[in-house]
Design a protein around this motif. Structure first.
Motif: not given
Length: 412
Positions: A362, A389, A392-393, A395-396, A399-400
């Motif tokens: 991912e 971090h 936005e990271q 939140q990424q 998701g990953m």
């Protein structure tokens, strides 16, 4: 002599590696399916404190202990380059011989200023700091009372010093007091605790534990490796945060986490502490840190004194990731975020390794932690957040984890 030789020649050959056979077999089984080695990842290029290129792909770093993101700080890098130009690449000597440069005294002064303490002693690694301090101050006839989940370097320091070692159940104040109560009157006593325990990221109830230790006349050593720079109003760690730093006899720490380089240290107010420079074997009998390393450490430590905004942002990252992973359905090592470490508990090693690999595909790197290093034989994916971090990271990352969890069957 001839008889002895012939006897030795006919003796069965003992392979000294045979003790590792179970681990060799476990690793072989893990990699036999084509699984990438989770303990052999190579970072081809490091872009920033939060991003590296792994297997030709940009990857978010979530397993580096770079809590305050100081590894690419421009002032830190400039200090290291200047020291290389001015002092060369290394000292080629011990601190008690030719290995003390102006930079070594400067970094020890920075530590004294950071902690508000009288004495600081710098080692070549954090591991050596624990090994050296513990083995020197607690020897034969003394007693060490320590948390069962203590770091390997603490256990090794105990073994090297030959003191009587008395472990107690993790973070159990009552169990600790029971052990202290049984120690013979007049014996030397050292209680060893950690501010943040590195596997689950949980903190110790230091204030209560230190009060109990002092009640029984014990000295107290606290390892703040995973809290220095981040936890506490001034980043001095859990002892500062719980308002009991003045009751700690020795604080152990490392440069390889929030400080962003390599090295270890001990700070203390004990009036006789300076004698440690002559009697502590892992300090006396090893080469000192290179000038460029101590220069980067000094600059980083002094900047961490004024890093309140970074500390606040890191706390936000920790709270967001903890909640996001919990809401997604993962089992987390602590009920609430207590540090920059978020441990995600896996069903077993095979599932943990598969999840680690799925996350890498991912574009996310985390630590796979396995028994016997972990408590209660757990397999963990250990996430170490960084003040660099972005929101936005984070939140990424959530998701990953969610996609990978579904792909390997950990999430429904």
């Amino acid at each position: 002599m001839t008889d002895m030789l012939s006897e030795n020649e006919t003796a069965a050959h003992v392979d000294l590696f045979s003790k590792f056979d179970p681990l060799i077999e476990m690793r072989r089984n893990l990699l036999s399916t084509g699984q990438e080695d989770p303990f052999g990842l190579v970072m081809e290029r490091v872009v920033s404190p939060t991003v590296a290129v792994c297997n030709g792909r940009e990857t978010i770093l979530l397993g580096t202990y770079n809590y305050m993101g100081m590894t690419f700080d421009p002032d830190v890098i400039a200090a290291g380059k200047q020291a290389l130009d001015d002092f060369g690449s290394g000292t080629t000597g011990s601190r008690v011989l030719n290995g003390t440069y102006a930079g070594h005294k400067a970094v020890e002064q920075a530590l004294c200023d950071f902690y508000g303490m009288d004495h600081a002693m710098v080692f070549s690694t954090g591991y050596q700091a624990n090994l050296g301090i513990i083995s020197t101050i607690a020897g034969k006839g003394d007693y060490i009372v320590l948390d069962i989940d203590s770091h390997a370097s603490i256990w090794d320091g105990c073994k090297m010093g030959d003191a009587e070692v008395v472990p107690f159940k993790h973070n159990d104040i009552e169990a600790m007091e029971k052990r202290l109560r049984r120690i013979p009157e007049g014996a030397g006593k050292l209680v060893i605790l950690e501010g943040v325990y590195s596997m689950l990221g949980d903190i110790a109830p230091l204030k209560e534990m230190i009060a109990v230790a002092k009640k029984y006349g014990a000295m107290v050593l606290v390892d703040e490796a995973h809290s220095m720079g981040f936890i506490g109003p001034n980043g001095r760690g859990v002892a500062e945060d719980q308002d009991c730093l003045d009751d700690v006899d020795f604080v152990i720490g490392t440069f390889s986490k929030s400080v962003g380089t390599v090295g270890g240290f001990c700070v203390s107010n004990h009036p006789k502490f300076e004698i440690m420079r002559l009697v502590c074997r892992p300090y006396v009998f090893t080469a000192s840190l290179p000038p460029s390393v101590v220069a980067t450490a000094t600059t980083s430590i002094r900047k961490l004194m004024h890093a309140g905004d970074k500390r606040a942002h890191l706390w936000e990252n920790s709270k967001t990731l903890h909640k996001g992973l919990k809401d997604a359905g993962f089992q987390i090592g602590t009920d609430e975020p207590q540090s920059a470490i978020i441990a995600v508990i896996m069903p077993d090693l095979e599932k943990g390794a598969a999840m680690w690999e799925a996350l890498l595909h991912e574009g996310l790197y985390v630590n796979l932690a396995r028994p016997p290093a972990t408590p209660a034989n757990m397999t963990l994916l250990r996430c170490s957040l960084c003040a660099e971090h972005s929101a936005e990271q984070v939140q990424q990352i959530i998701g990953m984890f969610t996609r990978a969890g579904k792909a390997v069957g950990i999430l429904g």
